[in-house]
Design a protein around this motif. Structure first.
Motif, short mmCIF file in Angstrom:
data_model
loop_
_atom_site.label_atom_id
_atom_site.label_comp_id
_atom_site.label_asym_id
_atom_site.label_seq_id
_atom_site.Cartn_x
_atom_site.Cartn_y
_atom_site.Cartn_z
N GLY A 1 42.95 -9.96 67.26
CA GLY A 1 42.08 -9.49 68.91
C GLY A 1 40.88 -8.62 67.77
N LEU A 2 40.24 -8.20 68.54
CA LEU A 2 38.74 -8.02 68.18
C LEU A 2 38.66 -7.09 66.83
CD1 LEU A 2 35.80 -7.91 69.16
CD2 LEU A 2 35.89 -5.30 69.29
N ARG A 3 40.33 -6.34 65.61
CA ARG A 3 40.25 -5.72 65.10
C ARG A 3 40.21 -6.35 63.61
NH1 ARG A 3 44.82 -1.34 63.95
NH2 ARG A 3 43.34 -0.04 62.43
N ALA A 4 40.90 -8.14 64.30
CA ALA A 4 40.66 -9.31 62.82
C ALA A 4 39.66 -9.52 63.01
CB ALA A 4 41.80 -10.49 63.85
N LEU A 5 38.86 -9.94 63.83
CA LEU A 5 37.60 -10.72 63.91
C LEU A 5 36.16 -9.58 62.88
CD1 LEU A 5 37.03 -11.93 67.34
CD2 LEU A 5 36.77 -13.38 65.11
N TYR A 6 37.35 -8.36 63.31
CA TYR A 6 36.08 -7.15 62.05
C TYR A 6 36.83 -6.56 60.88
CZ TYR A 6 31.93 -6.76 65.55
OH TYR A 6 30.93 -7.05 66.75
N ARG A 7 37.80 -7.54 60.77
CA ARG A 7 38.10 -7.30 59.03
C ARG A 7 37.57 -7.25 58.22
NH1 ARG A 7 42.43 -6.73 56.97
NH2 ARG A 7 43.00 -7.18 54.88
N GLY A 8 36.61 -6.87 57.38
CA GLY A 8 36.39 -6.99 56.00
C GLY A 8 34.64 -6.95 56.59
N THR A 9 34.34 -5.38 57.50
CA THR A 9 33.47 -5.69 58.45
C THR A 9 32.86 -3.83 57.23
OG1 THR A 9 33.67 -5.11 60.21
CG2 THR A 9 32.30 -4.37 59.93
N ASP A 10 34.06 -3.10 56.39
CA ASP A 10 33.26 -2.35 55.61
C ASP A 10 32.69 -2.83 54.12
OD1 ASP A 10 35.72 -3.56 55.15
OD2 ASP A 10 36.30 -1.41 54.25
N ALA A 11 33.19 -4.06 53.19
CA ALA A 11 33.12 -5.03 52.80
C ALA A 11 31.43 -5.89 52.91
CB ALA A 11 33.83 -5.82 52.61
N THR A 12 31.56 -6.39 54.21
CA THR A 12 30.18 -6.71 54.96
C THR A 12 28.60 -5.90 55.05
OG1 THR A 12 31.53 -8.13 56.20
CG2 THR A 12 29.43 -8.75 56.49
N THR A 13 29.02 -4.97 55.72
CA THR A 13 27.97 -3.95 55.25
C THR A 13 27.41 -3.72 54.24
OG1 THR A 13 28.96 -3.15 57.11
CG2 THR A 13 27.71 -1.68 56.50
N ILE A 14 28.38 -3.17 53.02
CA ILE A 14 28.30 -3.13 51.72
C ILE A 14 27.24 -4.13 51.30
CG2 ILE A 14 28.69 -2.32 49.57
CD1 ILE A 14 31.04 -1.01 50.67
N ARG A 15 27.63 -5.40 51.12
CA ARG A 15 27.01 -6.36 50.64
C ARG A 15 25.94 -7.03 51.23
NH1 ARG A 15 25.73 -12.28 52.69
NH2 ARG A 15 25.49 -13.50 50.47
N GLY A 16 26.01 -6.56 52.87
CA GLY A 16 24.32 -6.73 53.69
C GLY A 16 23.10 -5.77 53.20
N VAL A 17 23.33 -4.41 52.93
CA VAL A 17 22.56 -3.69 52.66
C VAL A 17 21.89 -4.06 50.98
CG1 VAL A 17 22.35 -0.97 52.03
CG2 VAL A 17 23.38 -1.88 54.12
N VAL A 18 23.15 -4.28 50.12
CA VAL A 18 22.38 -4.69 48.48
C VAL A 18 21.72 -5.95 48.93
CG1 VAL A 18 23.56 -5.60 46.59
CG2 VAL A 18 25.34 -3.66 47.69
#
Length: 323
Positions: free
Chosen positions: A191-208
């Motif tokens: 479900g939605l949880r699978a689609l948001y897997r890796g959000t923490d890494a994505t966010t860190i990468r996005g900010v950097v």
């Protein structure tokens, strides 16, 4: 008489410096047009650099010791040309455009938000503490880019995850018939949880990425114009984006490697982003975080130049002042 004339010139200069960028647009329309210009500019850049992006993903998925099952078919070498040629031979030339639709959706949301709302947040944050955060200061730029990137990453994570999945290698052939099918398949995983897997890494990468890319571009443009080295125009946009592309490639590649590994981790080998970092360090060494760097620089450098040049040009067509 001369004094009055000089005073008038100074007053005009100050007025122009603080003149609103709306050019007849309402604030809402202006922000919407900047968002549109950012999305279109990044979609254009991604369409051209998609082959470089998919080769970079394949390189980053290759683990040490033996080829990663989703990295590259049977290739021992992990050089970008080796991965690219192997893909063209075994999967066909069009495999270099895998995940293009998902990439366009990602740029529409992620890049539209992170680049398209940067100036909005820059103005809003400046308004909270105008004396402490001057408009030409780097601190304000970093704050604005961080907020915009965090928001963009949170919204766009599903499109990023699907893009990575569609760009990976599968020995039995691509499991996804289309972008829609890929979204549905990931949804069935959890479900939605699978689609948001890796959000923490994505966010860190996005900010950097955003801090090093957008802030570097903004700061370099500002410095070059202030020193009289260059004037507003294509030459300035190209020069500033070239330097910004290299800077953000160096800073974002390690986080990008982790993000790609976590997003494509169907077997749940990694318990968390931190566990992924520890595993890579233990099994492959610190230089593993720079796997695919040459392709990352080629892709992200080219993408940065193309997107900013297009972004500035589209702004001009919309009647909006340069960034």
């Amino acid at each position: 008489m001369s004094t009055l004339k000089d005073a008038k010139v100074v007053h005009t200069s100050v007025a122009n410096e603080h003149e609103p960028k709306e050019n007849g647009h309402s604030p809402f329309t202006q922000n919407a047009l900047i968002f549109t210009a950012a999305a279109l500019g990044n979609m254009f850049a991604s369409a051209i650099t998609n082959p470089l992006d998919i080769i970079k993903v394949r390189q980053q998925l290759k683990t040490q010791g033996s080829p990663h099952p989703l990295a590259a078919p049977g290739a021992k070498a992990n050089a970008f040309w080796s991965v690219g040629l192997q893909m063209a031979r075994t999967e066909g030339l069009m495999s270099l455009m895998n995940g293009l639709t998902a990439s366009m959706l990602r740029e529409l949301t992620y890049s539209g938000i992170r680049m398209g709302t940067y100036e909005y947040f820059k103005g809003s944050i400046h308004g909270l503490a105008p004396s402490a955060l001057p408009t030409d200061g780097l601190t304000l730029k970093v704050f604005a880019a961080s907020v915009a990137a965090t928001l963009g990453s949170a919204v766009a994570n599903p499109t990023d995850l699907v893009k990575v999945r569609m760009q990976a290698y599968y020995p039995t052939g691509p499991p996804y018939r289309s972008t829609r099918h890929a979204f549905a398949s990931v949804w069935r995983e959890g479900g939605l949880r699978a689609l948001y897997r890796g959000t923490d890494a994505t966010t860190i990468r996005g900010v950097v990425l955003s801090v090093s890319q957008i802030c570097a571009y903004d700061q370099l443009k500002q410095s070059l114009k202030r020193r009289g080295a260059m004037q507003e125009g294509l030459g300035l946009h190209f020069t500033a984006s070239m330097f910004a592309g290299f800077i953000c490639s160096v800073t974002s590649n390690p986080v990008d490697v982790v993000k790609v590994r976590v997003m494509n981790d169907k077997e749940r080998r990694y318990k968390s982003v931190l566990d992924c970092v520890r595993t890579i360090l233990r099994q492959e060494g610190p230089m593993a975080f720079y796997k695919g760097f040459s392709m990352c620089w080629a892709r992200l450098g080219a993408h940065t130049v193309l997107c900013f040049v297009a972004f500035e040009r589209i702004r001009s067509l919309f009647g909006i002042a340069p960034m």
